[in-house]
Design an enzyme around this catalytic site. Structure first.
Site, PDB file in Angstrom:
ATOM      1  N   ARG A 177       0.839  -1.200   0.000  1.00 13.10           N
ATOM      2  CA  ARG A 177       0.000   0.000   0.000  1.00 13.10           C
ATOM      3  C   ARG A 177       0.877   1.253   0.000  1.00 13.10           C
ATOM      4  O   ARG A 177       0.579   2.221  -0.700  1.00 13.10           O
ATOM      5  CB  ARG A 177      -0.944   0.000   1.207  1.00 13.10           C
ATOM      6  CG  ARG A 177      -1.997  -1.099   1.154  1.00 13.10           C
ATOM      7  CD  ARG A 177      -2.975  -1.021   2.314  1.00 13.10           C
ATOM      8  NE  ARG A 177      -3.867   0.129   2.199  1.00 13.10           N
ATOM      9  CZ  ARG A 177      -4.697   0.510   3.148  1.00 13.10           C
ATOM     10  NH1 ARG A 177      -4.739  -0.134   4.303  1.00 13.10           N
ATOM     11  NH2 ARG A 177      -5.490   1.568   2.968  1.00 13.10           N
ATOM     12  N   CYS A 233      -1.590   6.064   8.898  1.00 12.41           N
ATOM     13  CA  CYS A 233      -1.870   4.740   8.343  1.00 12.41           C
ATOM     14  C   CYS A 233      -2.980   4.903   7.317  1.00 12.41           C
ATOM     15  O   CYS A 233      -3.006   5.878   6.578  1.00 12.41           O
ATOM     16  CB  CYS A 233      -2.259   3.769   9.455  1.00 12.41           C
ATOM     17  SG  CYS A 233      -3.735   4.283  10.392  1.00 12.41           S
TER      18      CYS A 233
END
Length: 277
Positions: A177, A233
């Protein structure tokens, strides 16, 4: 008290004390955000179920991110519903690497609760120790706690953008990611330009326990981190986990609550891909 852990044996003893801690079960996963059924099937005796999506997050538009902080009055009302009073000690746990528990730890610590601890190893460690579980739902007497958020450092979206120029902004998501190879949830793939990669899952050992503080510090030093530190995050949940780990490493990181879910919903914000900041 900072980022403190409590072992299953210590928690078991404290539950038999004259003033036991308030125990919160934050059963939450990305693929199963509602943990009520799992909680009712078996939880630590006296633990109260906390809904991360409903009680530890607000509900703004996409540009606020997937888990913005709730209104302070709503959070205080929720904490009173958990039976929390001023001066109570709190223990938080979950069954998914302490991600949900860390969100509760961060929010309660930020709100001025002085003694909040994570259960070391989570529910799996409690079970492994042969300690009992309780079925059904525990309904506490409503508490009267007063909460005052603002004790821990945070970053706005603009502060997160500016931080790499004077310190370190850490992206704690999975590598694929961060590199922009895949993005299963948010509108864009990649990372905030200048952000370093430090996956928070690597702060745990194979049993889901946090590494010692010196080992955690070594991970940060290997990146050449200097100056103020911030973390983000996907939606601000696992970043709270990283704050807990980094505090154990002797740092005082700021949390970018909006995280990538906020950043990627602003088309005017630049996006970096690849393994480099």
């Amino acid at each position: 008290m900072g980022a403190e852990l409590i072992t299953p044996a210590e928690l078991s003893r404290s539950l038999r004390s004259e003033r036991p801690p308030v125990v919160l079960d934050i059963r939450w996963r990305l693929d199963a955000p509602d943990g009520r059924d799992a909680y009712r099937a078996g939880h630590i005796p006296g633990a109260v179920y906390v809904s991360l999506d409903d009680e530890l997050a607000g509900h703004g538009g996409p540009t606020a991110g997937r888990h913005p902080l709730p209104d302070p009055a709503d959070f205080e009302a929720a904490a009173r519903g958990w039976g929390l009073n001023d001066g109570d000690a709190v223990v938080v746990y979950d069954d998914w690497q302490s991600f949900g528990a860390a969100r509760a730890w961060w929010m309660l610590t930020d709100a001025g609760v002085a003694d909040v601890r994570l259960l070391e190893g989570g529910l799996a460690a409690w079970r492994s120790a042969g300690l009992p579980l309780e079925a059904g739902a525990f309904e506490p007497r409503r508490g009267t706690v007063t909460l005052h958020p603002g004790h821990l450092p945070q970053l706005t979206i603009d502060e997160a953008a500016a931080l790499p120029a004077r310190g370190a902004l850490l992206d704690v998501r999975a590598g694929e990611r961060y590199r922009g190879e895949t993005e299963p949830i948010d509108p864009q793939a990649g990372h905030i330009p200048g952000a370093l990669h430090l996956p928070t899952t690597e702060s745990l050992d194979a049993d889901g326990r946090f590494l010692p503080g010196d080992a955690l510090r070594a991970r940060v030093e290997a990146l050449g981190v200097d100056g103020p530190v911030g973390v983000y995050c996907g939606s601000g949940v696992s970043a709270a986990h990283a704050v807990f780990a980094l505090q154990r490493a002797g740092l005082d990181p700021a949390l970018y609550v909006g995280s990538w879910s906020q950043w990627s919903n602003h088309p005017d914000r630049p996006v970096a891909t690849g393994a480099q900041p």
